[in-house]
Design a protein around this motif. Structure first.
Motif, PDB file in Angstrom:
ATOM      1  N   SER A 138      -6.778   1.689   2.570  1.00 44.31           N
ATOM      2  CA  SER A 138      -6.160   1.199   1.324  1.00 44.31           C
ATOM      3  C   SER A 138      -6.563   2.128   0.184  1.00 44.31           C
ATOM      4  CB  SER A 138      -6.639  -0.226   1.003  1.00 44.31           C
ATOM      5  OG  SER A 138      -8.007  -0.215   0.642  1.00 44.31           O
ATOM      6  N   CYS A 139      -5.970   1.912  -0.973  1.00 45.63           N
ATOM      7  CA  CYS A 139      -6.406   2.700  -2.136  1.00 45.63           C
ATOM      8  C   CYS A 139      -7.771   2.223  -2.611  1.00 45.63           C
ATOM      9  CB  CYS A 139      -5.387   2.595  -3.264  1.00 45.63           C
ATOM     10  SG  CYS A 139      -5.770   3.643  -4.677  1.00 45.63           S
ATOM     11  N   THR A 140      -8.062   0.936  -2.391  1.00 46.05           N
ATOM     12  CA  THR A 140      -9.373   0.421  -2.803  1.00 46.05           C
ATOM     13  C   THR A 140     -10.476   1.136  -2.030  1.00 46.05           C
ATOM     14  OG1 THR A 140      -8.296  -1.713  -3.124  1.00 46.05           O
ATOM     15  CG2 THR A 140     -10.695  -1.703  -3.120  1.00 46.05           C
ATOM     16  N   ASP A 148      -6.760   7.519 -10.012  1.00 45.09           N
ATOM     17  CA  ASP A 148      -6.215   6.377  -9.277  1.00 45.09           C
ATOM     18  C   ASP A 148      -4.701   6.527  -9.346  1.00 45.09           C
ATOM     19  OD1 ASP A 148      -5.152   3.965  -8.455  1.00 45.09           O
ATOM     20  OD2 ASP A 148      -6.694   2.742  -9.402  1.00 45.09           O
ATOM     21  N   ALA A 175      -2.649   5.185  -7.188  1.00 43.35           N
ATOM     22  CA  ALA A 175      -2.135   4.162  -6.264  1.00 43.35           C
ATOM     23  C   ALA A 175      -0.617   4.053  -6.355  1.00 43.35           C
ATOM     24  CB  ALA A 175      -2.779   2.806  -6.559  1.00 43.35           C
ATOM     25  N   SER A 216      -2.088   4.734  -2.701  1.00 47.47           N
ATOM     26  CA  SER A 216      -1.919   3.472  -1.970  1.00 47.47           C
ATOM     27  C   SER A 216      -0.588   3.474  -1.241  1.00 47.47           C
ATOM     28  CB  SER A 216      -1.933   2.285  -2.947  1.00 47.47           C
ATOM     29  OG  SER A 216      -1.584   1.080  -2.267  1.00 47.47           O
ATOM     30  N   LYS A 225       4.240  -0.296  -3.406  1.00 49.81           N
ATOM     31  CA  LYS A 225       4.295   1.094  -3.866  1.00 49.81           C
ATOM     32  C   LYS A 225       5.616   1.743  -3.422  1.00 49.81           C
ATOM     33  CE  LYS A 225       0.219   0.305  -5.459  1.00 49.81           C
ATOM     34  NZ  LYS A 225       0.054  -1.110  -5.109  1.00 49.81           N
TER      35      LYS A 225
HETATM   36  C1  LIG Z   1      -3.758   1.022 -10.112  1.00 48.65           C
HETATM   37  C2  LIG Z   1      -4.114   0.470  -8.762  1.00 48.65           C
HETATM   38  N1  LIG Z   1      -5.257   0.847  -8.188  1.00 48.65           N
HETATM   39  C3  LIG Z   1      -5.619   0.403  -6.972  1.00 48.65           C
HETATM   40  C4  LIG Z   1      -4.808  -0.465  -6.268  1.00 48.65           C
HETATM   41  C5  LIG Z   1      -5.260  -0.956  -4.915  1.00 48.65           C
HETATM   42  O1  LIG Z   1      -4.444  -0.483  -3.898  1.00 48.65           O
HETATM   43  P1  LIG Z   1      -4.602  -1.062  -2.395  1.00 48.65           P
HETATM   44  O2  LIG Z   1      -3.886  -2.362  -2.366  1.00 48.65           O
HETATM   45  O3  LIG Z   1      -3.955  -0.019  -1.533  1.00 48.65           O
HETATM   46  O4  LIG Z   1      -6.055  -1.194  -2.134  1.00 48.65           O
HETATM   47  C6  LIG Z   1      -3.598  -0.875  -6.817  1.00 48.65           C
HETATM   48  C7  LIG Z   1      -2.723  -1.795  -6.077  1.00 48.65           C
HETATM   49  O5  LIG Z   1      -1.861  -2.429  -6.586  1.00 48.65           O
HETATM   50  C8  LIG Z   1      -3.232  -0.402  -8.100  1.00 48.65           C
HETATM   51  O6  LIG Z   1      -2.088  -0.773  -8.682  1.00 48.65           O
END
Ligand SMILES: Cc1ncc(COP(=O)(O)O)c(C=O)c1O
Length: 408
Positions: free
Chosen positions: A53-55, A151, A153, A175, A180
């Protein structure tokens, strides 16, 4: 309901998943490697490291920079909560800075003012796909020796000064969540130009394992892996990557369509004094991952009243981006110094926008928004007139969506 969004997936994605299932290799393997190679090429980045994930991408990016307990990381107050959560996951403290009220992106001056001797990184978010002012952040980074993490994402397919987002900062996080522009179901990636960062990221995402599975299985020689650091299971599976490869082939078409729909919204709301359409700086070419309208000072009614009317009439619009500090997880308080973030969050709304949106659907969103604004405006002036508004024709930029294949 006209939905806020809908991913574009069809038979190519289904076939790609079936191939992986038939191959017998389901976890991180050859498809992940191919997806990484293709994304790196698209974004003009030296390395791409896929993850879950992006997190988790943000978490690993911060660990790669050595961020840990006692450190501070500056993040915008107006962003999805995961940006700040990743800082906490790394054991550090997120320091919130205000955004530029026109772009919703972290204000470079506010970020610079928040730097202390404990600052170990700044996370610049390309909010809803609009590139942040990367040159300004690069300048701050140089002067204060504080690295920038992007970030991104929401920003795959966006461009900053003509170059794709992803090829600029030392560490850029993507992400592939279905909200997305392209999706793998769940998924993320870190892009970097630094060989040592890439090596550390590959260790962190796979338990600190010295040799990836693909390498061990590709030979008859006995290779016994070592575990070089405390890592995580942040792997992307080949099933997800196969979907991502098929999705990437659609990316340019999806972004072009999103831009056309956004241009049509811009034109349709240009003369509505209660609504402000998105501001796009000269350096940015957004992918319009979301389309945000903001209520102007002339709107005598609240954003939530408008949203309630839209939802009652079948339009799945939603509030704009959240603020971190007003969520219970981060204290749940207003903070005077973050007023642009609070104002942007409270006065903005996201409209439906998805690649297979039919012209009639967009026309309906426009007509419903304009009518709801008129009713609320007139109502707050004490009138009861609720005749339907005149339906403005949509500008010619909106053509029929590419009706190529079924949308799941
Ligand atoms: C700006 C931003 N950062 C991080 C994330 C987290 O992404 P993920 O759901 O892939 O962990 C999001 C998800 O909506 C986001 O909008």
């Amino acid at each position: 309901m006209i939905p806020l969004t809908r991913p574009v997936v069809g038979k190519e994605e289904a076939a790609a998943v079936a191939d992986v299932l038939a191959s017998g290799w389901l976890t991180q393997g050859p498809r992940v490697e191919e997806f990484e190679r293709r994304i790196a090429e698209y974004c003009q980045a030296r390395h791409a490291v896929a993850c879950s994930s992006c997190t988790t991408a943000l978490h690993m990016a911060l660990l790669t920079l050595g961020v840990g307990p006692g450190d501070e990381v500056i993040v915008p107050a107006l962003t999805f909560i995961a940006t700040a959560n990743a800082v906490v996951h790394a054991g550090a403290t997120p320091v919130l800075a205000d955004v530029d009220p026109r772009t919703y992106n972290l204000d470079p001056a506010a970020a610079e003012a928040a730097i202390t001797p404990r600052t170990r990184a700044i996370i610049a978010v390309h909010q809803i796909g609009l590139p942040a002012d990367l040159d300004a952040f690069a300048d701050i980074s140089r002067r204060h020796a504080v690295p920038i993490v992007e970030d991104a994402a929401c920003a795959l397919g966006s461009r900053y000064r003509g170059r794709p987002v992803g090829g600029h900062a030392p560490l850029v996080c993507l992400s592939f969540h279905p909200r997305k522009v392209i999706t793998t179901g769940e998924g993320g990636m870190v892009l970097t130009g630094d060989d040592e960062f890439a090596r550390r990221l590959r260790l962190l995402r796979q338990h600190g394992m010295s040799v990836p599975d693909t390498q061990r299985h590709a030979t008859r020689r006995l290779i016994v892996e070592r575990y070089l650091c405390i890592g995580y299971n942040y792997r992307m599976s080949d099933l997800h990557a196969a979907v991502g490869i098929a999705q990437l082939a659609r990316l340019d078409q999806i972004v072009a369509r999103r831009r056309a729909l956004a241009a049509a919204y811009d034109a349709a709301f240009a003369d509505e004094p209660c609504l402000q359409t998105p501001y796009v700086p000269d350096f940015a070419r957004p992918n319009y991952q979301s389309y945000a309208l903001q209520l102007t000072a002339q709107a005598s009614f609240g954003r939530d009243a408008l949203l309630a009317k839209l939802r009652a009439r079948g339009i799945a619009a939603k509030p704009g981006i959240m603020t971190i500090h007003r969520e219970p997880a981060f204290g749940g308080r207003c903070a005077g110094a973050l007023r642009h973030s609070e104002h942007a969050s409270d006065s903005s709304l996201l409209l439906p926008l998805f690649p297979d949106m039919a012209p009639a659907q967009q026309q309906e969103v426009v007509a419903t928004v304009r009518d709801a604004v008129r009713v609320l405006r007139d109502g707050t002036r004490g009138r009861k007139d609720s005749r339907p508004g005149r339906q403005r024709p949509l500008p010619a930029t909106v053509s029929s969506p590419p009706a190529k294949e079924p949308i799941a």
